[in-house]
Enzyme design. Structure first.
Site, mmCIF file in Angstrom:
data_model
loop_
_atom_site.group_PDB
_atom_site.id
_atom_site.type_symbol
_atom_site.label_atom_id
_atom_site.label_comp_id
_atom_site.label_asym_id
_atom_site.label_seq_id
_atom_site.Cartn_x
_atom_site.Cartn_y
_atom_site.Cartn_z
ATOM 1 N N LYS A 179 -15.381 -9.634 7.466
ATOM 2 C CA LYS A 179 -14.341 -10.479 6.879
ATOM 3 C C LYS A 179 -14.951 -11.745 6.285
ATOM 4 C CE LYS A 179 -10.523 -8.211 7.719
ATOM 5 N NZ LYS A 179 -9.760 -7.712 6.565
ATOM 6 N N GLU A 225 0.838 -1.202 0.000
ATOM 7 C CA GLU A 225 0.000 0.000 0.000
ATOM 8 C C GLU A 225 0.874 1.254 0.000
ATOM 9 O OE1 GLU A 225 -3.048 -0.620 2.872
ATOM 10 O OE2 GLU A 225 -4.238 1.099 2.233
ATOM 11 N N CYS A 283 -8.131 -2.007 4.042
ATOM 12 C CA CYS A 283 -8.072 -3.240 4.834
ATOM 13 C C CYS A 283 -9.335 -3.496 5.644
ATOM 14 C CB CYS A 283 -6.833 -3.267 5.727
ATOM 15 S SG CYS A 283 -6.422 -1.684 6.390
ATOM 16 N N CYS A 312 -10.439 -2.084 14.406
ATOM 17 C CA CYS A 312 -10.736 -3.518 14.463
ATOM 18 C C CYS A 312 -11.020 -3.998 15.886
ATOM 19 C CB CYS A 312 -9.578 -4.310 13.921
ATOM 20 S SG CYS A 312 -9.094 -3.784 12.285
ATOM 21 N N GLU A 334 -14.043 -12.334 -6.308
ATOM 22 C CA GLU A 334 -12.724 -11.964 -6.840
ATOM 23 C C GLU A 334 -11.584 -12.440 -5.935
ATOM 24 O OE1 GLU A 334 -15.176 -9.878 -5.963
ATOM 25 O OE2 GLU A 334 -14.431 -8.067 -4.951
ATOM 26 N N GLU A 382 2.265 1.688 -3.404
ATOM 27 C CA GLU A 382 1.206 2.218 -4.261
ATOM 28 C C GLU A 382 1.068 3.730 -4.051
ATOM 29 O OE1 GLU A 382 -2.575 0.315 -3.637
ATOM 30 O OE2 GLU A 382 -3.610 1.681 -5.020
ATOM 31 N N GLU A 389 -15.989 -10.717 2.993
ATOM 32 C CA GLU A 389 -14.804 -10.465 2.173
ATOM 33 C C GLU A 389 -14.228 -11.759 1.612
ATOM 34 O OE1 GLU A 389 -11.275 -9.147 4.243
ATOM 35 O OE2 GLU A 389 -10.721 -7.809 2.603
ATOM 36 N N SER A 438 -6.997 2.022 -2.236
ATOM 37 C CA SER A 438 -5.815 1.220 -2.553
ATOM 38 C C SER A 438 -6.249 -0.125 -3.112
ATOM 39 C CB SER A 438 -4.987 1.019 -1.289
ATOM 40 O OG SER A 438 -4.074 -0.037 -1.496
#
Ligand SMILES: Cc1cc2nc3c(=O)[nH]c(=O)nc-3n(C[C@H](O)[C@H](O)[C@H](O)COP(=O)(O)O)c2cc1C
Ligand code: SF4
Lengths: 399, 642
Positions: free
Chosen positions: B398, B312, B339, B569, B406, B315, B401, B359
């Site tokens: 999550k 990241e 994230c 989190c 993908e 990037e 996710e 990102s």
């Protein structure tokens, strides 16, 4: 539509403009003092002194304040506001304008019951006419610096939206659910601004009081319940309709006027009111005795009191906003109890528990709906015990 | 340097469910700004507008509550907290009643006791299900109230049949409205705390129900899966979609190689599932416990947190170089972190036009998943189809996710199951293990020990701090410790909803090997000021996004950290219940002290990371291999879902 009453209502004899002009020639404080002196109490049911309410709103510090006319008239058995709006709209609109002047508001909102949509064009016409006549809008009747206009909003059929804070929620575009009080609308109302919410009839009397004086108004009624009041009379009587009586009239006297002699009971105050048995017909209809927003429902000797309780509870189960536990669930349990009574399956112990539950609902519900919803059940249980106990499954009495 | 760029806060919950601010009475001066509140004969002076509940807490008097929650605006709907107030005809809800004048209160008179008892009985009369068959058994506020008030029979009956179908459509949140007590905490959480607004009450009276738009399944509305509603549900009406049976089945299957990665936040909170006070991490005890349960390998998600920082961060450098040096107008800045899967779904729904800013780096969980079934599988000679990859996360999002289509870049589902802290706690208990009593053991080799940078990912501001530690060293060639004591970049820490920090770059050093192929030198950054933002909770994310839309100061930022959950989190929707600001603060302390204990605390210094870029991700950060495995793309979903 014509109101069925004996002779014209007082409202027919008062010029709305006279009331408004008199008000605008007084200072704001003088207007409120006049209302306070008249002893006018809210005609929407709760009976809160109008002068006190206005004083609180006038004292609140805010840039914008609002006057709301509660025309949600949802209480079973009332229809007097409809008649007032139809026949004497100007008194109400003038009353709102006087309220705006008194508390320092520039905006009024008339919250019209959804089922009264057919009154809307009539009221829009009245508003347009008043704007044209300079009785609404900027510089009313030439008064410098006082402007006031009224907007109409429609309800959508929920009874609870007649409760003033639920009404305000509804106006703000939310689900119609009562707010926590305090603070009250006079402090934190429509969009958090000071707001007075008044019943249609209250506002009409305001105009009359300004036109005819506080002393005139106080000449009617009792010490604690001044003035005249409209009653919506229905049920088992010869002449149902809208009546005007001074507060303090006894049930017996009222029954005589409307041809309801021989009634077994009278429900005073609609579904949320009290069921008065014949033995108590000497009681006065007034804030200090049996109070009402105007609904009088007469039950003849042939009526089944349990069916009546059932009917009212159906109404509350349906109309509870569902927000708080005592009202949402309590009404369901009371209705189940009535069903047990109908089948002769309710024990005395459980009936006592249900009466205690009724007390809990009166004490712990969030708003007036839940607080008053057990009233009819409780008064029927305490006044008609013999009639409702001891039924057989078929529904008839074993006695 | 910390500033709180919070636009005026306007809650969106209906005012019927809020205690409004009260104008102080005009004779306030004479009252000395505090008013006397007498509760059960005990006196306390409280600021005007304090609720009776707060005053009682100050006096140490317990008033039971149900719909009230410290994170949420006041509702006053359950009525469990009613008390008698002198001069009031009816009982008053202590949570909602503001003390504005001297007030006398009684908390357990006959009327109060009767009312509370009735209210609890009424709630039970509408609450389908049996306590012993419930995910919240022993951790249910309704159950506790029933116990506290001595309920030993169903005074007003108990439902025998369910009224509603359970909504299991979402990968993250299961809704069982049969257990709902209509406290509406979930509604307030969603609309007020998170400003997502998926839930609302529909219908009236006994038919009232918490529902989504048009009562659609949760998977078909704009739910971001953050699970904050689960954390605040007093009963078992809301719970996470629990895959523990499947995980056990994989463990029991001898042909499967079951790998677990654990994230720092659950480690700092799982003790709470075993009766431990919040604020103690059980990282190494957990490793032992997991092996006892039968997991074949246990890895530290922090490893890929380090990798995320490198990817990241690289990037970001590429974006900045393109924008500032090559004057490429098509580059989207500020760069947003990616994230937090709740945040990602939030932006996909609510600000899809800004997806180019996010990102492309995957979250640490998904990076690890992709590496386990490629790099690790090859290294160990295991067929990736026999690997079952499980992730312990503080998060319900999550789960969604890892089920994104993908997320299969390894050729398999990169992560098979996401477990919440609560679910793993249950598995450990089921295995008969008392976690706090476990001996400590280390993570398995291959990925080695991570750095402290990964640990602090768990707290709001942690990703930013890790990134800054890394960027500052890479660019200046000097130790972060030269600028920030103990390498602790305090300005980005804390619990304010929105933070904005400026970091001036006074000197630059040589370009390190890792990114040499991307930029020739750092001169273009000399004298520049790095502007970064941090926010947590989507309500705050919304403030930042609206500021960016309006061209405010966040639009000039270079990098912004977004976390969907309040606190980051550590306050995730998969964490132990209950959650309060105090509990989250304690967990944050555990996380920061764990960071201090690490010897290596900067991602780029992690030797295994350096190794993996030599051996596997051979064309460097943001190179081809890493792009295939460690980066992803997003879906513009919009608010209206057909
Ligand atoms: C459930 C419920 C329904 C109500 N419905 C009405 C109504 O339809 N019209 C009305 O004027 N007041 C109604 N009220 C009373 C209002 O809350 C409020 O007291 C009234 O509008 C105040 O006006 P007043 O002081 O002029 O009576 C209702 C109250 C409750 C609790
Ligand atoms: S008493 Fe009934 S109508 Fe009033 S808030 Fe409670 S549930 Fe709603």
């Amino acid at each position: 539509m014509k109101a069925a009453h004996q002779g014209p209502l007082t409202f027919a004899k008062v010029q709305a403009d006279t009331g408004l002009k008199t008000a605008l020639n007084k200072t704001r404080a003088e207007v409120i003092a006049e209302i306070s002196a008249s002893g006018l109490k809210g005609r929407g049911g709760a009976g809160f002194p109008t002068g006190v309410k206005w004083n609180l709103a006038a004292a609140a510090r805010a840039d914008q304040k609002y006057v709301v006319c509660n025309a949600d008239e949802g209480e079973p058995g009332t229809f007097k506001d409809r008649v007032i709006l139809l026949e004497h709209a100007d008194l109400v609109l003038a009353g709102m304008t006087i309220g705006g002047y008194a508390i320092g508001a520039t905006k009024g909102i008339l919250y019209l019951r959804g089922e009264y949509a057919y009154l809307r064009p009539h009221l829009e016409d009245a508003l347009a006419r008043r704007r044209q006549q300079g009785l609404l809008g900027p510089g009313i009747t030439g008064t410098k610096g006082f402007q006031f206009d009224i907007e109409m909003r429609m309800g959508s059929g929920a009874y609870v939206c007649g409760e003033e804070t639920a009404l305000i929620e509804s106006l703000e575009g939310h689900r119609g659910e009562p707010r926590n009080r305090p603070p009250f609308p006079v402090d934190t109302g429509f969009f958090r601004q000071p707001t007075i919410v008044n019943n249609v009839e209250t506002l009409a009397w305001v105009t009359c009081i300004l036109a005819k004086g506080a002393e005139w108004f106080k000449g009617f009624g009792t010490d604690k319940s001044a003035g005249l009041k409209l009653f919506s009379v229905s049920g088992d009587c010869a002449r149902p309709g809208v009546y005007e009586f001074p507060l303090g009239i006894t049930v017996t006297a009222l029954l005589k006027e409307v041809g309801g002699e021989g009634a077994k009971a009278v429900q005073i105050g609609g579904a949320s009111g009290h069921c008065v048995p014949a033995s108590q017909f000497g009681r006065k209809i007034a804030f200090e005795d049996v109070s009402t927003g105007g609904s009088i429902i007469i039950f003849g000797p042939q009526r089944d009191m349990l069916a009546i309780a059932h009917n009212f509870l159906d109404f509350f189960v349906e109309e509870s906003c569902g927000q708080c536990t005592p009202c949402r669930m309590g009404n369901v349990k009371l209705r189940e109890g009535v069903e047990l009574l109908e089948q002769g399956k309710c024990s005395m112990a459980y009936l006592r528990e249900l009466c205690a539950l009724g007390e809990t609902m009166q004490l712990a519900s969030k708003c007036g709906l839940g607080q008053s919803s057990p009233n009819a059940f409780l008064s029927i249980v305490s006044n008609f015990k013999d009639e409702i106990m001891g039924r057989t499954a078929a529904g008839s009495s074993v006695r | 340097m910390v500033s709180d760029n919070v636009p005026q806060d306007v809650g969106r919950a209906p005012r019927s469910q809020q205690r409004q601010t009260v104008a102080p009475p005009q004779n306030l001066e004479s009252l000395g700004a505090r008013v006397l509140c007498t509760i059960d004969g005990k006196e306390v002076r409280v600021p005007v507008g304090t609720t009776i509940l707060a005053a009682a807490r100050e006096l140490g008097i317990r008033i039971p509550t149900l719909c009230n929650h410290d994170d949420l605006c006041v509702a006053g709907v359950c009525r469990v907290c009613v008390v008698e107030v002198e001069g009031q005809r009816t009982l008053q809800a202590a949570c909602a009643y503001p003390v504005t004048q001297p007030t006398k209160v009684w908390t357990h008179t006959r009327k109060v006791r009767q009312a509370r008892r009735h209210i609890i009985d009424l709630l039970l009369a509408d609450h389908y299900g049996e306590c012993y068959a419930c995910s919240r058994n022993n951790n249910c506020e309704l159950q506790s109230l029933a116990k506290e008030y001595g309920v030993d029979f169903f005074r007003f009956g108990h439902p025998e049949k369910p009224r509603y179908e359970i909504d299991r459509s979402s990968h993250s949140v299961v809704r069982d409205m049969n257990k709902c007590v209509l406290c509406r905490r979930c509604i307030r959480t969603c609309i007020d705390l998170q400003e997502v607004g998926v839930l609302e009450a529909i219908h009236r009276g006994h038919d009232t129900k918490v529902a989504t738009f048009l009562d659609k399944p949760l998977a078909q509305v704009v739910c971001i899966n953050c699970g904050q509603c689960i954390n605040r549900c007093p009963t078992g009406a809301l719970r996470a979609n629990d895959p523990t049976d499947d995980v056990w089945a994989a463990i029991d299957d001898p042909t499967k190689h079951v790998v677990m990665q654990t994230a720092p936040s659950p480690r700092a909170a799982i003790g709470e599932c075993f009766g431990q006070p919040a604020g103690k991490a059980f990282t190494f005890e957990l490793n032992t416990a997991l092996r006892h349960c039968g997991f074949d390998k246990v890895f530290d998600t922090n490893f890929t947190a380090d990798l995320t920082i490198i990817e990241e961060g690289t990037e970001l450098i590429i974006r900045l170089y393109k924008a500032l040096v090559q004057k490429d107008k098509s580059v989207a800045l500020p760069q947003f972190t990616s994230c937090s899967p709740g945040w990602v779904k939030y932006i996909e729904h609510f600000y899809p036009q800004y997806l180019p800013n996010v990102s492309s780096a995957k979250s640490p969980q998904q990076m690890f998943g992709a590496l386990i079934k490629t790099y690790y599988a090859k290294l160990q000679g295991i067929d990736p189809k026999n690997i079952v990859s499980v992730a312990l996360m503080p998060c319900s999002a999550k789960k969604f996710e890892c089920n994104r289509p993908e997320m299969c870049d390894s050729g398999y589902k990169d992560v098979d199951y996401g477990l919440t802290t609560r679910e793993l706690g249950k598995m450990i208990s089921e295995a008969g293990i008392d976690l706090p009593a476990m001996p400590k053991s280390d993570f398995d080799d291959v990925f080695g020990t991570a750095t402290g940078s990964g640990v602090i990912f768990g707290a709001t501001g942690g990703v930013m701090e890790s990134a800054l530690r890394c960027v500052i060293e890479l660019v200046t060639g000097k130790k972060v410790e030269n600028f920030y004591e103990h390498a602790e970049i305090l300005p980005v820490r804390g619990f304010e909803g929105v933070r904005y920090v400026e970091i001036p770059i006074t000197a630059v050093g040589p370009v390190p090997d890792l990114v040499k192929h991307l930029v020739p030198d750092w001169n273009w950054l000399k004298g520049a000021t790095l502007k970064v933002g941090v926010c947590h909770g989507t309500a705050n994310a919304k403030k930042v996004m609206e500021d960016i839309k309006a061209g405010g100061k966040f639009s000039e930022c270079h990098f912004i950290e977004f976390m969907a959950c309040p606190g980051g989190c550590l306050g995730g929707g998969g964490q132990p219940i209950p959650t309060t600001p105090a509990i989250r603060a304690a967990r944050a302390k555990a996380i920061y002290s764990e960071d201090r204990a690490y010897t290596v605390r900067k991602s780029h210094e992690n030797p295994v990371i350096q190794h993996i870029y030599k051996e596997f991700l051979t064309d460097g950060p943001c190179g081809h291999v890493s792009h295939k495995l460690l980066h992803t793309h997003y879906t513009a979903r919009g608010k209206y879902i057909p």
